[in-house]
Design a protein around this motif. Structure first.
Motif, mmCIF file in Angstrom:
data_model
loop_
_atom_site.group_PDB
_atom_site.id
_atom_site.type_symbol
_atom_site.label_atom_id
_atom_site.label_comp_id
_atom_site.label_asym_id
_atom_site.label_seq_id
_atom_site.Cartn_x
_atom_site.Cartn_y
_atom_site.Cartn_z
ATOM 1 N N PRO A 32 73.534 -51.030 16.024
ATOM 2 C CA PRO A 32 74.112 -52.032 15.104
ATOM 3 C C PRO A 32 75.475 -51.610 14.548
ATOM 4 O O PRO A 32 76.350 -52.441 14.369
ATOM 5 C CB PRO A 32 73.077 -52.141 13.976
ATOM 6 C CG PRO A 32 71.812 -51.664 14.561
ATOM 7 C CD PRO A 32 72.195 -50.652 15.602
ATOM 8 N N LEU B 184 77.957 -52.121 17.492
ATOM 9 C CA LEU B 184 78.186 -53.536 17.792
ATOM 10 C C LEU B 184 78.974 -54.242 16.694
ATOM 11 O O LEU B 184 79.746 -55.152 16.963
ATOM 12 C CB LEU B 184 76.855 -54.252 18.017
ATOM 13 C CG LEU B 184 76.118 -53.876 19.300
ATOM 14 C CD1 LEU B 184 74.756 -54.535 19.338
ATOM 15 C CD2 LEU B 184 76.936 -54.235 20.528
ATOM 16 N N SER B 185 78.778 -53.839 15.448
ATOM 17 C CA SER B 185 79.492 -54.484 14.344
ATOM 18 C C SER B 185 80.895 -53.903 14.144
ATOM 19 O O SER B 185 81.650 -54.401 13.322
ATOM 20 C CB SER B 185 78.689 -54.351 13.050
ATOM 21 O OG SER B 185 78.591 -52.988 12.678
#
Length: 178
Positions: A102, A105-106
């Motif tokens: 996460p 990806l962010s």
């Protein structure tokens, strides 16, 4: 600031190890020496958290000290101590890898260490509580040796795969995540 965050991460890891191991063992070898040995394990984990080293070396050192300390502190056989340390290390590495995606990806760098550590340790704590609640102190670790070797081998291979994928996430393109 980074050393402080890494040291606090080591303190949390020490607490998580104690929670995990005490969930599977109900008795200590000697209450007289338990605190001193566990304090030494905690100091080792904290120091190791602050020293930059390759992931594989960190895992091997952690696995060794957790195996020895589990055997020395709790009423454990060598086989159970090896399985406990392997399961704890596997769980920790899997949580780090799961929490890394996460962030990647962010677009948040893992260097935002405090947020990552809090997130990863919270997930690790929840998984440990779940595992200990389901399987703790029920004789789960009473596995015959012929069945222990393949299980431990699979866990160590999964740790290696997770470490390699974690180290590649930052260096390889977005294609690796797909």
């Amino acid at each position: 600031m980074t050393l402080l965050i890494e040291a606090l991460s080591g303190v949390l890891d020490t607490f998580l190890l104690y929670l995990f191991a005490s969930g599977f063992y109900s008795k200590y070898r000697s209450t007289k020496y338990k605190g001193h040995l566990y304090l030494l394990v905690g100091i080792f984990i904290i120091v190791m958290s602050c020293i930059p080293m390759p992931g594989i070396l960190r895992i091997l050192l952690s696995w060794s000290i957790i195996s020895v300390s589990t055997y020395a502190i709790f009423e454990s056989t060598v086989r159970k101590a090896l399985l406990t340390s392997t399961a704890f290390i596997t769980l920790s590495v899997l949580v780090d890898v799961i929490c890394e995606y996460p962030f990647y990806l962010s677009g948040i760098s893992r260097l935002a260490g405090c947020i990552f550590i809090i997130f990863a340790k919270l997930i690790n704590l929840l998984l440990i509580l779940f595992i200990v609640t389901l399987f703790g102190k029920k004789g789960l670790l009473d596995i015959p040796f012929k069945e222990l070797l393949p299980l431990t081998t699979c866990q160590l291979v999964s740790v290696f795969i997770c470490i390699v994928s974690l180290e590649l996430v930052g260096t390889v393109s977005h294609f690796l995540l797909i």
